[in-house]
Design an enzyme around this catalytic site. Structure first.
Site, PDB file in Angstrom:
ATOM      1  N   THR A  27       0.796  -1.233   0.000  1.00 56.61           N
ATOM      2  CA  THR A  27       0.000   0.000   0.000  1.00 56.61           C
ATOM      3  C   THR A  27       0.828   1.281   0.000  1.00 56.61           C
ATOM      4  O   THR A  27       0.333   2.324   0.413  1.00 56.61           O
ATOM      5  CB  THR A  27      -0.970   0.009   1.197  1.00 56.61           C
ATOM      6  OG1 THR A  27      -0.188   0.029   2.401  1.00 56.61           O
ATOM      7  CG2 THR A  27      -1.896  -1.193   1.177  1.00 56.61           C
ATOM      8  N   GLN A  43      -1.099   8.879  -9.550  1.00 55.47           N
ATOM      9  CA  GLN A  43      -1.841   9.715  -8.601  1.00 55.47           C
ATOM     10  C   GLN A  43      -2.331   8.845  -7.472  1.00 55.47           C
ATOM     11  O   GLN A  43      -2.887   7.763  -7.726  1.00 55.47           O
ATOM     12  CB  GLN A  43      -3.048  10.305  -9.304  1.00 55.47           C
ATOM     13  CG  GLN A  43      -2.799  11.729  -9.716  1.00 55.47           C
ATOM     14  CD  GLN A  43      -4.087  12.482  -9.927  1.00 55.47           C
ATOM     15  OE1 GLN A  43      -5.075  11.906 -10.371  1.00 55.47           O
ATOM     16  NE2 GLN A  43      -4.072  13.753  -9.604  1.00 55.47           N
ATOM     17  N   ASP A  66      -0.133  -4.927   3.480  1.00 51.90           N
ATOM     18  CA  ASP A  66       1.145  -4.469   4.020  1.00 51.90           C
ATOM     19  C   ASP A  66       1.205  -2.948   3.990  1.00 51.90           C
ATOM     20  O   ASP A  66       1.000  -2.322   2.950  1.00 51.90           O
ATOM     21  CB  ASP A  66       2.280  -5.036   3.148  1.00 51.90           C
ATOM     22  CG  ASP A  66       3.638  -4.610   3.638  1.00 51.90           C
ATOM     23  OD1 ASP A  66       4.048  -5.064   4.725  1.00 51.90           O
ATOM     24  OD2 ASP A  66       4.306  -3.810   2.948  1.00 51.90           O
ATOM     25  N   TYR A  71       4.975   4.934   4.783  1.00 52.40           N
ATOM     26  CA  TYR A  71       4.248   5.030   3.515  1.00 52.40           C
ATOM     27  C   TYR A  71       3.282   6.211   3.532  1.00 52.40           C
ATOM     28  O   TYR A  71       2.121   6.104   3.115  1.00 52.40           O
ATOM     29  CB  TYR A  71       3.485   3.740   3.208  1.00 52.40           C
ATOM     30  CG  TYR A  71       4.343   2.500   3.046  1.00 52.40           C
ATOM     31  CD1 TYR A  71       5.723   2.581   2.875  1.00 52.40           C
ATOM     32  CD2 TYR A  71       3.771   1.227   3.066  1.00 52.40           C
ATOM     33  CE1 TYR A  71       6.504   1.442   2.746  1.00 52.40           C
ATOM     34  CE2 TYR A  71       4.546   0.086   2.927  1.00 52.40           C
ATOM     35  CZ  TYR A  71       5.909   0.201   2.775  1.00 52.40           C
ATOM     36  OH  TYR A  71       6.674  -0.926   2.644  1.00 52.40           O
TER      37      TYR A  71
HETATM   38  N1  LIG Z   1      11.654  -1.929   2.968  1.00 51.08           N
HETATM   39  C1  LIG Z   1      10.459  -2.477   2.887  1.00 51.08           C
HETATM   40  O1  LIG Z   1       9.940  -3.036   3.842  1.00 51.08           O
HETATM   41  C2  LIG Z   1       9.730  -2.433   1.589  1.00 51.08           C
HETATM   42  C3  LIG Z   1      10.355  -1.898   0.470  1.00 51.08           C
HETATM   43  C4  LIG Z   1       9.654  -1.910  -0.714  1.00 51.08           C
HETATM   44  C5  LIG Z   1       8.402  -2.451  -0.762  1.00 51.08           C
HETATM   45  N2  LIG Z   1       7.793  -2.951   0.349  1.00 51.08           N
HETATM   46  C6  LIG Z   1       6.424  -3.497   0.296  1.00 51.08           C
HETATM   47  O2  LIG Z   1       6.270  -4.317  -0.823  1.00 51.08           O
HETATM   48  C7  LIG Z   1       5.261  -3.791  -1.667  1.00 51.08           C
HETATM   49  C8  LIG Z   1       5.629  -4.046  -3.089  1.00 51.08           C
HETATM   50  O3  LIG Z   1       6.852  -3.422  -3.440  1.00 51.08           O
HETATM   51  P1  LIG Z   1       6.912  -2.356  -4.582  1.00 51.08           P
HETATM   52  O4  LIG Z   1       5.618  -1.619  -4.634  1.00 51.08           O
HETATM   53  O5  LIG Z   1       8.184  -1.591  -4.436  1.00 51.08           O
HETATM   54  O6  LIG Z   1       7.128  -3.245  -5.866  1.00 51.08           O
HETATM   55  P2  LIG Z   1       6.331  -4.338  -6.720  1.00 51.08           P
HETATM   56  O7  LIG Z   1       5.183  -4.906  -6.013  1.00 51.08           O
HETATM   57  O8  LIG Z   1       7.395  -5.228  -7.271  1.00 51.08           O
HETATM   58  O9  LIG Z   1       5.827  -3.465  -7.954  1.00 51.08           O
HETATM   59  C9  LIG Z   1       4.799  -2.548  -7.840  1.00 51.08           C
HETATM   60  C10 LIG Z   1       4.698  -1.843  -9.173  1.00 51.08           C
HETATM   61  O10 LIG Z   1       4.376  -2.804 -10.178  1.00 51.08           O
HETATM   62  C11 LIG Z   1       3.263  -2.376 -10.904  1.00 51.08           C
HETATM   63  N3  LIG Z   1       2.445  -3.552 -11.214  1.00 51.08           N
HETATM   64  C12 LIG Z   1       1.838  -4.410 -10.341  1.00 51.08           C
HETATM   65  N4  LIG Z   1       1.186  -5.378 -11.011  1.00 51.08           N
HETATM   66  C13 LIG Z   1       1.381  -5.131 -12.322  1.00 51.08           C
HETATM   67  C14 LIG Z   1       0.940  -5.778 -13.513  1.00 51.08           C
HETATM   68  N5  LIG Z   1       0.173  -6.869 -13.479  1.00 51.08           N
HETATM   69  N6  LIG Z   1       1.310  -5.244 -14.709  1.00 51.08           N
HETATM   70  C15 LIG Z   1       2.080  -4.119 -14.765  1.00 51.08           C
HETATM   71  N7  LIG Z   1       2.522  -3.462 -13.671  1.00 51.08           N
HETATM   72  C16 LIG Z   1       2.173  -3.967 -12.465  1.00 51.08           C
HETATM   73  C17 LIG Z   1       2.514  -1.406 -10.040  1.00 51.08           C
HETATM   74  O11 LIG Z   1       1.894  -0.421 -10.845  1.00 51.08           O
HETATM   75  P3  LIG Z   1       0.286  -0.301 -10.910  1.00 51.08           P
HETATM   76  O12 LIG Z   1      -0.119   0.388  -9.641  1.00 51.08           O
HETATM   77  O13 LIG Z   1       0.077   0.501 -12.136  1.00 51.08           O
HETATM   78  O14 LIG Z   1      -0.239  -1.704 -11.010  1.00 51.08           O
HETATM   79  C18 LIG Z   1       3.624  -0.791  -9.178  1.00 51.08           C
HETATM   80  O15 LIG Z   1       4.149   0.385  -9.762  1.00 51.08           O
HETATM   81  C19 LIG Z   1       5.134  -2.321  -1.291  1.00 51.08           C
HETATM   82  O16 LIG Z   1       3.867  -1.761  -1.615  1.00 51.08           O
HETATM   83  C20 LIG Z   1       5.357  -2.415   0.178  1.00 51.08           C
HETATM   84  O17 LIG Z   1       4.154  -2.816   0.798  1.00 51.08           O
HETATM   85  C21 LIG Z   1       8.466  -2.971   1.520  1.00 51.08           C
END
Ligand SMILES: NC(=O)c1ccc[n+]([C@@H]2O[C@H](COP(=O)([O-])OP(=O)(O)OC[C@H]3O[C@@H](n4cnc5c(N)ncnc54)[C@H](OP(=O)(O)O)[C@@H]3O)[C@@H](O)[C@H]2O)c1
Length: 270
Positions: A27, A43, A66, A71
């Site tokens: 999230t 956005q 999560d 965030y």
């Molecule tokens: N240090 C930490 O603890 C940490 C660090 C990073 C992340 N996280 C957690 O992990 C989560 C995921 O990490 P993340 O958001 O960095 O990376 P991710 O889940 O690898 O990628 C998210 C990105 O992928 C796109 N996406 C998702 N499904 C898709 C699909 N089917 N086709 C095309 N694009 C797609 C999303 O865009 P759209 O919105 O356009 O789908 C978004 O921009 C975070 O939200 C957070 O909760 C934790």
């Protein structure tokens, strides 16, 4: 037409006693648009859009969400958005990173840990958080060895304010130590980055939980042409028996449904 859902695919989250869907909702994009590394601008969804996304998430059989104080407004929005649904969700939040005025800072002290958990409970409008992870700045071993955050989380677990705790880190040594003393490690594991694999193997051997962050390399793998990068990513992840769930951040309903259908197919073919 019926759509694939994950209702029948919930699995244990290590030894926490929690059962989670193999896909969780990240999230970041519900709360923060500064200092993020996504390939495209976006956005932040308004309340109606966010509510629709969360309803769809639940209908698709996802029970894992999560969030983190770092965030932006994510936690404080989820409280009202999930009102009345507490029992339907496994909520993961974090501690140790703050994000104010576009800047991150870290505090892994006992006092900040307690303050942060009390604030998360208030923001999320709940009296317990299922799982709390230390939001590492990358100095994983120093945080675990020299700071009070982990023992404070253990105490908060004894007090019933959190059900489990763990570490979202960046190193193998940190992940292994975090699992020795805690319930869960959140690791980066995707088509571009697999260095933390030994942490996943350790978890599988010791009944500990693994959540995967950046499963789609923050969306960067989706830019490659050819095979469906979502499918290739989930095939890589779910080949590892230690992986309980992949937390994927999306604010796009079509992406969410595609991700769910793909996880269901990949798990069915295993
Ligand atoms: N240090 C930490 O603890 C940490 C660090 C990073 C992340 N996280 C957690 O992990 C989560 C995921 O990490 P993340 O958001 O960095 O990376 P991710 O889940 O690898 O990628 C998210 C990105 O992928 C796109 N996406 C998702 N499904 C898709 C699909 N089917 N086709 C095309 N694009 C797609 C999303 O865009 P759209 O919105 O356009 O789908 C978004 O921009 C975070 O939200 C957070 O909760 C934790």
């Amino acid at each position: 037409m019926s759509h694939a859902t994950l209702h029948d695919l919930h699995r244990p989250l290590g030894s926490t006693g929690l059962r989670v869907s193999p896909l969780g909702l990240g999230t970041v994009k519900l709360g923060r648009d500064q200092g993020v590394k996504y390939p495209n601008g976006f956005q932040i969804p308004d309340d109606d859009e966010a509510r629709r996304l969360l309803t769809l998430t639940r209908e698709l059989g996802i029970n894992l969400i999560d969030t983190a104080p770092a965030y932006g407004r994510s936690e404080e929005r989820l409280g009202p958005l999930l009102r009345g649904q507490r029992q339907d969700w496994v909520i993961v939040s974090k501690v140790g990173e703050e994000f104010d005025n576009g800047q991150s800072r870290h505090d892994f002290s006992a006092a900040h840990t307690r303050f942060s958990i009390e604030r998360s409970l208030q923001r999320l409008e709940t009296d317990f958080i299922d799982l709390v992870l230390v939001h590492s700045d990358g100095n994983d071993l120093a945080i675990l060895n020299d700071c009070e955050v982990y023992q404070t989380l253990a105490a908060l677990k004894d007090e019933g304010k959190i059900r489990g705790f763990g570490f979202s880190g960046k190193t193998v040594d940190g992940g292994l130590k975090a699992l020795e003393q805690g319930d869960c490690a959140m690791v980066t594991y995707n088509l571009n980055e697999q260095a933390e694999r030994p942490v996943i193997d350790y978890a599988a051997a010791h009944g500990k939980a693994i959540l995967v962050k950046k499963a789609l390399a923050s969306g960067h793998v989706c830019l490659s042409p050819g095979v469906d990068p979502v499918r290739a990513s989930f095939e890589l992840l779910f080949a590892q028996p230690g992986v309980a769930s992949a937390i994927v951040g999306t604010i796009n309903a079509l992406h969410l449904a595609h991700n769910v259908a793909t996880v269901a197919q990949v798990l069915a073919s295993r």
